[in-house]
Structures are given as C-alpha cells and as structure tokens.
Motif scaffolding. Structure first.
Motif, PDB file in Angstrom:
ATOM      1  N   ASP A  45     -27.310  26.749  16.012  1.00 42.88           N
ATOM      2  CA  ASP A  45     -26.321  27.078  14.985  1.00 42.88           C
ATOM      3  C   ASP A  45     -24.958  26.470  15.318  1.00 42.88           C
ATOM      4  N   PHE A  46     -24.625  26.493  16.595  1.00 49.75           N
ATOM      5  CA  PHE A  46     -23.351  25.927  17.041  1.00 49.75           C
ATOM      6  C   PHE A  46     -23.262  24.433  16.716  1.00 49.75           C
ATOM      7  N   PHE A  47     -24.269  23.664  17.106  1.00 45.10           N
ATOM      8  CA  PHE A  47     -24.181  22.214  16.961  1.00 45.10           C
ATOM      9  C   PHE A  47     -24.207  21.799  15.498  1.00 45.10           C
ATOM     10  N   ASN A  48     -25.027  22.487  14.706  1.00 46.34           N
ATOM     11  CA  ASN A  48     -25.051  22.178  13.275  1.00 46.34           C
ATOM     12  C   ASN A  48     -23.686  22.425  12.646  1.00 46.34           C
ATOM     13  N   MET A  49     -23.046  23.521  13.049  1.00 45.01           N
ATOM     14  CA  MET A  49     -21.713  23.825  12.532  1.00 45.01           C
ATOM     15  C   MET A  49     -20.716  22.725  12.896  1.00 45.01           C
ATOM     16  N   MET A  50     -20.793  22.239  14.137  1.00 43.43           N
ATOM     17  CA  MET A  50     -19.883  21.188  14.587  1.00 43.43           C
ATOM     18  C   MET A  50     -20.073  19.910  13.762  1.00 43.43           C
ATOM     19  N   MET A  51     -21.315  19.533  13.561  1.00 42.69           N
ATOM     20  CA  MET A  51     -21.606  18.302  12.826  1.00 42.69           C
ATOM     21  C   MET A  51     -21.189  18.420  11.360  1.00 42.69           C
ATOM     22  N   GLU A  52     -21.508  19.536  10.750  1.00 46.94           N
ATOM     23  CA  GLU A  52     -21.241  19.704   9.320  1.00 46.94           C
ATOM     24  C   GLU A  52     -19.745  19.755   9.016  1.00 46.94           C
ATOM     25  N   ASN A  53     -18.945  20.161   9.996  1.00 45.78           N
ATOM     26  CA  ASN A  53     -17.509  20.328   9.759  1.00 45.78           C
ATOM     27  C   ASN A  53     -16.654  19.236  10.405  1.00 45.78           C
ATOM     28  N   GLU A  54     -17.304  18.133  10.793  1.00 47.88           N
ATOM     29  CA  GLU A  54     -16.577  16.966  11.340  1.00 47.88           C
ATOM     30  C   GLU A  54     -15.717  17.351  12.544  1.00 47.88           C
ATOM     31  N   LEU A  55     -16.291  18.138  13.437  1.00 48.73           N
ATOM     32  CA  LEU A  55     -15.528  18.643  14.581  1.00 48.73           C
ATOM     33  C   LEU A  55     -15.753  17.811  15.840  1.00 48.73           C
ATOM     34  N   PHE A  56     -16.244  16.598  15.643  1.00 48.24           N
ATOM     35  CA  PHE A  56     -16.336  15.596  16.704  1.00 48.24           C
ATOM     36  C   PHE A  56     -15.481  14.386  16.317  1.00 48.24           C
ATOM     37  N   ASP A  57     -14.646  13.926  17.239  1.00 50.75           N
ATOM     38  CA  ASP A  57     -14.052  12.586  17.120  1.00 50.75           C
ATOM     39  C   ASP A  57     -14.332  11.912  18.450  1.00 50.75           C
ATOM     40  N   VAL A  58     -15.472  11.240  18.526  1.00 52.16           N
ATOM     41  CA  VAL A  58     -15.952  10.754  19.823  1.00 52.16           C
ATOM     42  C   VAL A  58     -16.190   9.250  19.869  1.00 52.16           C
ATOM     43  N   PHE A  59     -16.071   8.562  18.758  1.00 53.73           N
ATOM     44  CA  PHE A  59     -16.325   7.121  18.766  1.00 53.73           C
ATOM     45  C   PHE A  59     -15.091   6.379  19.289  1.00 53.73           C
ATOM     46  N   GLY A  60     -15.324   5.411  20.178  1.00 52.70           N
ATOM     47  CA  GLY A  60     -14.223   4.667  20.779  1.00 52.70           C
ATOM     48  C   GLY A  60     -13.511   3.778  19.763  1.00 52.70           C
ATOM     49  N   ARG A  61     -12.179   3.791  19.821  1.00 52.48           N
ATOM     50  CA  ARG A  61     -11.359   2.914  18.983  1.00 52.48           C
ATOM     51  C   ARG A  61     -10.180   2.420  19.814  1.00 52.48           C
ATOM     52  N   LYS A  62      -9.664   1.261  19.457  1.00 48.35           N
ATOM     53  CA  LYS A  62      -8.614   0.637  20.268  1.00 48.35           C
ATOM     54  C   LYS A  62      -7.359   1.495  20.372  1.00 48.35           C
ATOM     55  N   ASN A  63      -6.993   2.171  19.317  1.00 50.96           N
ATOM     56  CA  ASN A  63      -5.714   2.883  19.306  1.00 50.96           C
ATOM     57  C   ASN A  63      -5.843   4.371  19.603  1.00 50.96           C
ATOM     58  N   LYS A  64      -7.021   4.785  20.088  1.00 49.15           N
ATOM     59  CA  LYS A  64      -7.181   6.192  20.444  1.00 49.15           C
ATOM     60  C   LYS A  64      -6.580   6.463  21.821  1.00 49.15           C
ATOM     61  N   ALA A  65      -6.132   7.705  22.010  1.00 45.24           N
ATOM     62  CA  ALA A  65      -5.728   8.130  23.347  1.00 45.24           C
ATOM     63  C   ALA A  65      -6.962   8.131  24.247  1.00 45.24           C
ATOM     64  N   THR A  66      -6.758   7.918  25.547  1.00 51.65           N
ATOM     65  CA  THR A  66      -7.877   7.901  26.476  1.00 51.65           C
ATOM     66  C   THR A  66      -8.328   9.324  26.771  1.00 51.65           C
ATOM     67  N   GLY A  67      -9.482   9.416  27.447  1.00 44.91           N
ATOM     68  CA  GLY A  67      -9.956  10.714  27.921  1.00 44.91           C
ATOM     69  C   GLY A  67     -10.748  11.478  26.882  1.00 44.91           C
ATOM     70  N   GLY A  68     -11.064  12.707  27.232  1.00 49.58           N
ATOM     71  CA  GLY A  68     -11.821  13.570  26.345  1.00 49.58           C
ATOM     72  C   GLY A  68     -11.481  15.021  26.619  1.00 49.58           C
ATOM     73  N   TYR A  69     -11.641  15.855  25.602  1.00 50.44           N
ATOM     74  CA  TYR A  69     -11.330  17.269  25.772  1.00 50.44           C
ATOM     75  C   TYR A  69     -11.963  18.079  24.650  1.00 50.44           C
ATOM     76  N   MET A  70     -12.026  19.381  24.882  1.00 50.35           N
ATOM     77  CA  MET A  70     -12.350  20.336  23.837  1.00 50.35           C
ATOM     78  C   MET A  70     -11.103  21.166  23.581  1.00 50.35           C
ATOM     79  N   THR A  71     -10.804  21.391  22.327  1.00 47.52           N
ATOM     80  CA  THR A  71      -9.702  22.273  21.984  1.00 47.52           C
ATOM     81  C   THR A  71     -10.176  23.206  20.877  1.00 47.52           C
ATOM     82  N   GLU A  72      -9.302  24.101  20.443  1.00 51.91           N
ATOM     83  CA  GLU A  72      -9.711  25.117  19.470  1.00 51.91           C
ATOM     84  C   GLU A  72      -8.755  25.145  18.290  1.00 51.91           C
TER      85      GLU A  72
END
Length: 558
Positions: free
Chosen positions: A304-331
């Motif tokens: 249920d958790f993962f489906n909710m994340m996917m359906e609500n666009e709660l991932f920004d994980v694809f690499g792009r040139k102008n993105k900040a480095t690193g990774g994190y979870m926030t709320e």
C-alpha cells in the motif's frame, strides 16, 4: 494528491508568528490537561503547515538549482526560519512549565519533553543573526557542489552523474573519472575551506553565547541526543578502532585479492568485482516498477505504501544536470506523505534508493497514522536510520529483480560495503569532535587531522597520486559535515543495529520483520535504548556488542 498539484505559497511569517503568539497566550492559561493538549495539537498543526510549504519549495529548488524563483524562496527561508525558532522556543517554555505536565507526559510521552528541554538549552533569540548566517553558508556550500560541471567524453556531467564512471569495470576509466571528480574539489578548495572555516567559527560563537565551552555539547543538543552522551560515543569509537577496523582490513584484503591489484588505490574505492560491480538491469522506470513488485510481495503494508508513493508522484529520482546532488527522504505533513529525492546514475546506488530511502519513507508512512505527531517530530536520527539500513537487508530476497543473475554478487557487495562504512562513518564523527573541540585550527591543520584519522581507520587505502585526498580534503565532499554537524555517527549506530537485524532475519525472518514493524510504529514514543530492547536489539555502546557482531560477520565473509 500528486506532488505536481500541491499548491505553494510563500509562508507569511509575520502572520504565522502572530497566530503562534495567540496560541501561546491560550496555552499559558489553559484550564485543564485536556485543553492544554488540544492547544498543543493546534500549535503543531500550524508548524506542520509552515514545514509543508517550506519543504515543497526546498524539493522544487533541489530539482532544478537554476530555478531562480525557488532558489529565491530557499534564501527567504534561510533568513526567516530562525525567527520562527524564537516563537517555538517561547511555546516550549510555556508547555514545559504547564501545571498539567503529568497529563501531557502521559499524552505525548517523556521523550517530547526531554527533547524540548534540549532544544531550549541550545537556542536563544540572540542567536538568530548567527543562525541566519549559518543557513546562508550551508546554502552556499550546497549550491557550489551542485554547480559542478565536469566535461566527460564530450558530455557535461555533475558530481552525481560521474559516480557511474568512478566505479567502471575498467581501472583506467575509473582513475580518469576519479581524477576529474577530485579536480573539482581541488579547484574549489579555497572556497570550501573558507565556507567551513566560517561555519566552525559561527557555530562556536553560538555555543559560547549560550555558555558552552565549544560547539560539541550544543551540537549534541541540536541533534536531540536525549539518551546517550559524547562519552558513550567516544567509547563506541574506541570499540570500532580495536574490534571493527581489523574486520574491515581483512575484508579489504580479500577484496584486493579478488580484484587482482597490487594495492587498493583511491580509484578502487567502492569497486568489489574485477568484472565490474553489479549494475541494475532495466531503465530507471523499470527499476521503480521492480520496486513496486518487491514491496507488493514483501507485506500488505509495504504494498500500500509503494503504490501510494507512485500514484502521487512522490519520487524525484531520475538524474538531471541541474539537480542538487545526493538523496534524501523528507515529509509533507499537511498531506501525511513522505517524499524521496535522489539522482539515479546507473549504479547499484539507484537500488539503494528503492531500499534505503524507502525504508525511511515507509516508517514515515506507518507513523503518520499515530495521532500524537510528537512521536514522529522527535524521532532521533540514530533510530530513523535503523529503518532505512535494515530495509536494505530485508529487500535482499528480491534483489534478482534489480540485478538478475548477479543477485548474489550484489548481496556480497552490499555486505562488504556496509562493513566498509563503519570505520569511515566513525572517522567522520571523530573528525568533527576534533574540529569543534579545537575551533582555532587552520584549514590545513583540519586536513592534517583528517589524514591522521585515515591512517587509523582506513589503513588499507592508498591515496597516492590524488592531491585532493593526499592533502586530506576528502571530507569536503561529505555534505553532512558542512550542513548537519554530528549527524554521521547516527548512520554507524544504525548500521550496527541493521547488522543485528540481518543476523536475526537469516535465522527467523518473520520474527525479525515483526520486530522491524514494531520499531517503525514505536517511532519516538520511547527513548532509544528502551525501544531497542523492546525489539530485541542490543544498544551498540554495550560492552561486547561490537565483538559479537564482528564474530557473526566474519563467518559471512568466508
């Protein structure tokens, strides 16, 4: 609600402060414990709304550091958030002195009150200008790191996108990539030294203004160390040096033989197989879909958790040139959802996002159902990181989804990488104790101190030929050292607990998972040592704990 649809408006701080002051007035004259609790929930809701709007701006700025609007919003919050701290500090003083303290402790727990006490001891209105300057320095560091533009085979890459080549199967390629990566830090060493020097002096001044000798104790308070001391941490560091470093050295000796190299050079860091480390199969989109399959099969809650994340666009994980480095979870508290930010770069680190950051996010998803928001508000990092690092191990039965026939290679690499981390993470912690215990050190003396620690914690690493590392600058790539002082030992403590979960899950998976779920639900309703005991884990400070873990891991290294 989808993240792209979440509305954003700049927080009107004068209006929020006025509203908070009105709540504080009512809190100071509450006529019963029940009324005190209702007012407390109202205050938390107001602060959660501020946090939600700030976090939306923060995520969107990190998604494109060239976006002038959200970059401006980040600067705005750097200036204004410390002013809000003054109001929250005033509220805590009222709540701390309430005549209904016993009732409130029963409702929200003793952890919240202990944590509020630490927050009050580490803040005063007089610090606001220094805190604003500290925020500006942290943003300056983050923006400098994100600005890296490295030309690689005709393509302009940032630091995150370089990591794929730094772990190339071809040793010459990864040396070239490491040298390009290091070149950015060498070119910017003067500015990095200046930023950190200003940070150390700033934080030391803040501490001295509150009567502390230096920033160490104040830093512990700000990290909400509510159930252990710097002496406990020092004791842990000594155990790591005497018991764990020899295990890591044996592991690296085996790795050197496996790679067939004469010595482990700096450009062999993070490489575990001569044919190259296992890389995820499929596109970034397919990796996310494999994550969905894994979490669907893992448990009903994770499905249920993962489906909710996917359906609500709660991932920004694809690499792009102008993105900040690193990774994190926030709320995003207004919506009761977590958000995961990362930079996929074609390495096994992409899968770590689906396991590590999803471990954080899953715990947030579970705990958001708790009506007492203080239980998540005061979650300490050494506990929070157990959720993420243990999830990495709980995911291993499904690892073929991501790595195909190299699943066993990944499991071996993952264990060895986790072992490798313990000395490094502990070294980062000791470095910070040296720096803040001796704030008058020059930038060169700090780099010399790092080099000395490298010899103690990572004697197997040969940095010859890399000026960035030879001169003791490697720590400057670790954003936690700049932005979140004293955070890093939390990863070490959590990894030691995750090792315990791994050992247990291989003997009784269902029992281990039940205790993991229990820990997620406990959140911060109790103190760290007590919660570990409730779920069958040994506090890492305990005499003999590290030796017992090392004995078990030694068997797995073969």
């Amino acid at each position: 609600m989808k993240f792209s649809e979440m509305p954003y408006t700049r927080v009107d701080f004068p209006a929020v402060i006025a509203q908070a002051q009105e709540i504080i007035q009512r809190a100071s004259s509450a006529k019963s414990g029940e009324e005190q609790f209702e007012i407390h929930q109202e205050f938390n809701k107001l602060m959660d709304h501020v946090r939600t709007l700030y976090t939306i701006a923060h995520i969107r700025r990190d998604g494109d550091v060239t976006n002038e609007f959200y970059d401006g919003e980040k600067s705005y919050y750097d200036e204004k958030l410390p002013e809000l701290n003054a109001v929250t500090n005033e509220y805590k003083k009222v709540l701390f002195a309430t005549p209904y303290r016993q009732y409130m402790e029963e409702k929200i727990g003793p952890v919240a009150f202990k944590s509020m006490e630490l927050e009050m001891k580490s803040f005063d209105d007089s610090l606001i200008p220094l805190m604003q300057e500290e925020n500006t320095l942290a943003s300056r560091y983050s923006k400098l790191i994100a600005s890296a533009k490295i030309m690689w085979e005709g393509e302009e890459l940032n630091l995150s996108l370089m990591r794929k080549y730094m772990r190339s199967q071809d040793r010459n390629t990864r040396k070239k990539a490491w040298d390009a990566f290091s070149g950015f830090f060498e070119e910017n060493q003067a500015e990095l030294d200046e930023i950190y020097d200003l940070m150390v002096k700033n934080r030391t001044r803040q501490a001295q203004m509150l009567g502390f000798e230096n920033y160490i104790d104040m830093g512990y308070f700000r990290m909400n160390r509510n159930s252990y001391t710097k002496e406990d941490v020092q004791k842990l560091r000594e155990q790591i040096k005497t018991v764990f470093v020899p295990l890591a050295s044996r592991m690296h000796k085996n790795r050197q033989a496996r790679l067939g190299v004469d010595a482990l050079r700096y450009y062999d860091m993070g490489v575990y197989f001569p044919q190259g480390d296992p890389a995820p199969i499929g596109t970034p989109e397919e990796i996310l879909e494999s994550g969905r399959k894994m979490y669907t099969e893992m448990s009903d809650e994770t499905r249920d958790f993962f489906n909710m994340m996917m359906e609500n666009e709660l991932f920004d994980v694809f690499g792009r040139k102008n993105k900040a480095t690193g990774g994190y979870m926030t709320e995003l508290p207004d919506y009761g959802v977590p958000f995961i930010f990362a930079n996929f770069n074609g390495t096994s680190g992409d899968v770590d996002v689906i396991t590590h950051e999803c471990g954080h996010a899953f715990q947030s998803y579970v705990s958001c159902k708790d009506p007492i928001t203080d239980h998540s508000r005061y979650l300490t990092m050494e506990t929070a990181e157990i959720h993420s690092m243990s999830m990495e191990f709980f995911a291993e039965p499904w690892i073929e989804l991501f790595f195909g026939e190299r699943g066993d290679d990944y499991r071996k690499m993952h264990l060895e990488d986790a072992i490798d981390f313990i000395p490094y993470g502990t070294m980062v912690d000791e470095f910070q104790h040296i720096v803040y215990g001796n704030p008058e050190l020059t930038p060169k003396e700090r780099r010399d101190a790092w080099n000395k620690l490298e010899q103690e914690y990572r004697p197997y690493m040969d940095s010859t030929g890399c000026r960035f590392m030879e001169e003791g600058g490697y720590w400057q790539r670790q954003h936690h050292i700049f932005e979140m002082p004293f955070y890093y030992i939390d990863y070490v403590l959590a990894q030691l607990c995750a090792f315990q979960f791994k050992i247990r899950m291989e003997k009784d998976h269902d029992a281990a998972w039940a205790d993991y779920m229990k820990l997620c639900r406990l959140s911060a309703s109790d103190f760290y040592p007590s919660m570990l005991k409730q779920v069958g884990l040994t506090v890492p400070f305990t005499d003999g704990c590290i030796q017992k873990i090392v004995d078990e891991l030694d068997k797995k290294l073969g």
